[in-house]
Design a protein around this motif. Structure first.
Motif, PDB file in Angstrom:
ATOM      1  N   PHE A  22       0.879  -1.165   0.000  1.00 37.87           N
ATOM      2  CA  PHE A  22       0.000   0.000   0.000  1.00 37.87           C
ATOM      3  C   PHE A  22       0.916   1.213   0.000  1.00 37.87           C
ATOM      4  N   TYR A  23       0.618   2.210  -0.827  1.00 39.18           N
ATOM      5  CA  TYR A  23       1.492   3.367  -0.999  1.00 39.18           C
ATOM      6  C   TYR A  23       0.754   4.661  -0.656  1.00 39.18           C
ATOM      7  N   ILE A  24       1.428   5.539   0.086  1.00 43.22           N
ATOM      8  CA  ILE A  24       0.914   6.873   0.383  1.00 43.22           C
ATOM      9  C   ILE A  24       1.933   7.857  -0.169  1.00 43.22           C
ATOM     10  N   ILE A  25       1.483   8.794  -0.990  1.00 34.98           N
ATOM     11  CA  ILE A  25       2.396   9.735  -1.636  1.00 34.98           C
ATOM     12  C   ILE A  25       2.794  10.840  -0.670  1.00 34.98           C
ATOM     13  N   LYS A  26       4.093  10.932  -0.417  1.00 32.51           N
ATOM     14  CA  LYS A  26       4.638  12.002   0.430  1.00 32.51           C
ATOM     15  C   LYS A  26       4.908  13.239  -0.416  1.00 32.51           C
ATOM     16  N   SER A  27       5.530  13.048  -1.575  1.00 32.63           N
ATOM     17  CA  SER A  27       5.799  14.167  -2.487  1.00 32.63           C
ATOM     18  C   SER A  27       5.919  13.629  -3.901  1.00 32.63           C
ATOM     19  N   GLU A  50      -4.328  -0.110  -2.394  1.00 32.87           N
ATOM     20  CA  GLU A  50      -5.172  -0.671  -1.336  1.00 32.87           C
ATOM     21  C   GLU A  50      -6.185  -1.691  -1.851  1.00 32.87           C
ATOM     22  N   CYS A  51      -6.679  -1.502  -3.070  1.00 30.36           N
ATOM     23  CA  CYS A  51      -7.722  -2.408  -3.575  1.00 30.36           C
ATOM     24  C   CYS A  51      -7.228  -3.842  -3.684  1.00 30.36           C
ATOM     25  N   ALA A  52      -6.032  -4.003  -4.240  1.00 36.90           N
ATOM     26  CA  ALA A  52      -5.493  -5.357  -4.383  1.00 36.90           C
ATOM     27  C   ALA A  52      -5.288  -6.012  -3.019  1.00 36.90           C
ATOM     28  N   LEU A  53      -4.872  -5.223  -2.037  1.00 41.36           N
ATOM     29  CA  LEU A  53      -4.667  -5.780  -0.700  1.00 41.36           C
ATOM     30  C   LEU A  53      -5.987  -6.122  -0.017  1.00 41.36           C
ATOM     31  N   LEU A  54      -6.945  -5.229  -0.101  1.00 44.22           N
ATOM     32  CA  LEU A  54      -8.222  -5.455   0.577  1.00 44.22           C
ATOM     33  C   LEU A  54      -9.018  -6.594  -0.049  1.00 44.22           C
ATOM     34  N   LYS A  55      -8.988  -6.673  -1.371  1.00 42.91           N
ATOM     35  CA  LYS A  55      -9.829  -7.647  -2.058  1.00 42.91           C
ATOM     36  C   LYS A  55      -9.079  -8.909  -2.471  1.00 42.91           C
ATOM     37  N   GLY A  56      -7.749  -8.921  -2.315  1.00 43.57           N
ATOM     38  CA  GLY A  56      -6.973 -10.085  -2.716  1.00 43.57           C
ATOM     39  C   GLY A  56      -6.983 -10.314  -4.214  1.00 43.57           C
ATOM     40  N   ARG A  79       2.041  -6.002   3.094  1.00 51.46           N
ATOM     41  CA  ARG A  79       0.777  -6.702   3.363  1.00 51.46           C
ATOM     42  C   ARG A  79       0.589  -7.051   4.833  1.00 51.46           C
ATOM     43  N   ASP A  80       1.622  -7.553   5.495  1.00 52.43           N
ATOM     44  CA  ASP A  80       1.479  -7.955   6.900  1.00 52.43           C
ATOM     45  C   ASP A  80       1.111  -6.768   7.783  1.00 52.43           C
ATOM     46  N   THR A  81       1.805  -5.657   7.587  1.00 48.00           N
ATOM     47  CA  THR A  81       1.515  -4.458   8.382  1.00 48.00           C
ATOM     48  C   THR A  81       0.134  -3.916   8.028  1.00 48.00           C
ATOM     49  N   PHE A  82      -0.196  -3.902   6.740  1.00 49.39           N
ATOM     50  CA  PHE A  82      -1.504  -3.435   6.286  1.00 49.39           C
ATOM     51  C   PHE A  82      -2.612  -4.258   6.937  1.00 49.39           C
ATOM     52  N   ASP A  83      -2.478  -5.581   6.881  1.00 50.43           N
ATOM     53  CA  ASP A  83      -3.504  -6.452   7.474  1.00 50.43           C
ATOM     54  C   ASP A  83      -3.624  -6.237   8.978  1.00 50.43           C
ATOM     55  N   LYS A  84      -2.488  -6.054   9.630  1.00 53.98           N
ATOM     56  CA  LYS A  84      -2.491  -5.884  11.084  1.00 53.98           C
ATOM     57  C   LYS A  84      -3.228  -4.615  11.497  1.00 53.98           C
ATOM     58  N   TYR A  85      -2.960  -3.498  10.798  1.00 57.88           N
ATOM     59  CA  TYR A  85      -3.524  -2.220  11.227  1.00 57.88           C
ATOM     60  C   TYR A  85      -4.751  -1.767  10.439  1.00 57.88           C
ATOM     61  N   LEU A  86      -4.821  -2.108   9.159  1.00 54.88           N
ATOM     62  CA  LEU A  86      -5.923  -1.625   8.332  1.00 54.88           C
ATOM     63  C   LEU A  86      -6.868  -2.727   7.886  1.00 54.88           C
ATOM     64  N   GLY A  87      -6.446  -3.968   7.971  1.00 55.59           N
ATOM     65  CA  GLY A  87      -7.285  -5.091   7.556  1.00 55.59           C
ATOM     66  C   GLY A  87      -8.649  -5.118   8.208  1.00 55.59           C
ATOM     67  N   PRO A  88      -8.752  -4.811   9.507  1.00 57.02           N
ATOM     68  CA  PRO A  88     -10.075  -4.806  10.143  1.00 57.02           C
ATOM     69  C   PRO A  88     -11.051  -3.814   9.511  1.00 57.02           C
ATOM     70  N   LEU A  89     -10.545  -2.845   8.750  1.00 58.52           N
ATOM     71  CA  LEU A  89     -11.437  -1.907   8.073  1.00 58.52           C
ATOM     72  C   LEU A  89     -12.278  -2.608   7.011  1.00 58.52           C
ATOM     73  N   GLN A  90     -11.793  -3.754   6.520  1.00 54.86           N
ATOM     74  CA  GLN A  90     -12.549  -4.480   5.502  1.00 54.86           C
ATOM     75  C   GLN A  90     -13.922  -4.883   6.030  1.00 54.86           C
ATOM     76  N   VAL A  91     -14.013  -5.199   7.288  1.00 54.44           N
ATOM     77  CA  VAL A  91     -15.301  -5.547   7.889  1.00 54.44           C
ATOM     78  C   VAL A  91     -16.269  -4.373   7.752  1.00 54.44           C
ATOM     79  N   LEU A  92     -15.799  -3.164   8.022  1.00 53.85           N
ATOM     80  CA  LEU A  92     -16.647  -1.974   7.888  1.00 53.85           C
ATOM     81  C   LEU A  92     -17.031  -1.733   6.434  1.00 53.85           C
ATOM     82  N   LEU A  93     -16.076  -1.907   5.528  1.00 54.78           N
ATOM     83  CA  LEU A  93     -16.373  -1.717   4.102  1.00 54.78           C
ATOM     84  C   LEU A  93     -17.422  -2.701   3.630  1.00 54.78           C
TER      85      LEU A  93
END
Length: 97
Positions: A22-27, A50-56, A79-93
């Protein structure tokens, strides 16, 4: 998050390929390309991957560091860090959609 810099024209993601980050643009900025057509330009504070990570799924577009701009600097979350901290957001989505 790891900070990574790309040169203008570098390919960060390729359409229809597996993505594990997952990428966030700094500059800088990126071009989003689907079926060889530029469909968007993303800049500071925006994100991609994010889409590829969330939806596999495979990536739905290619992402290139924009030509003629300053170097692109992004924060990368694997992916591991994303799943750990942001993965639970998939339930809300899933509940919203």
């Amino acid at each position: 998050l790891e900070e990574v810099t790309f040169k203008a024209g570098d390919v960060i993601l390729e359409e229809d390929k597996e993505n594990n980050s997952f990428y966030i643009i700094k500059s800088g900025s990126v071009k989003v390309i689907r079926d060889r057509v530029e469909i968007a330009v993303l800049t500071e504070g925006q994100y991609f991957g994010e889409c590829a990570l969330l939806k596999g799924e495979l990536t739905n577009a290619s992402v290139h560091a924009s030509e003629g701009s300053a170097p692109l600097t992004v924060y990368v979350c694997n992916r591991d860090t994303f799943d750990k901290y942001l993965g639970p957001l998939q339930v809300l989505l899933d509940e919203v959609v």
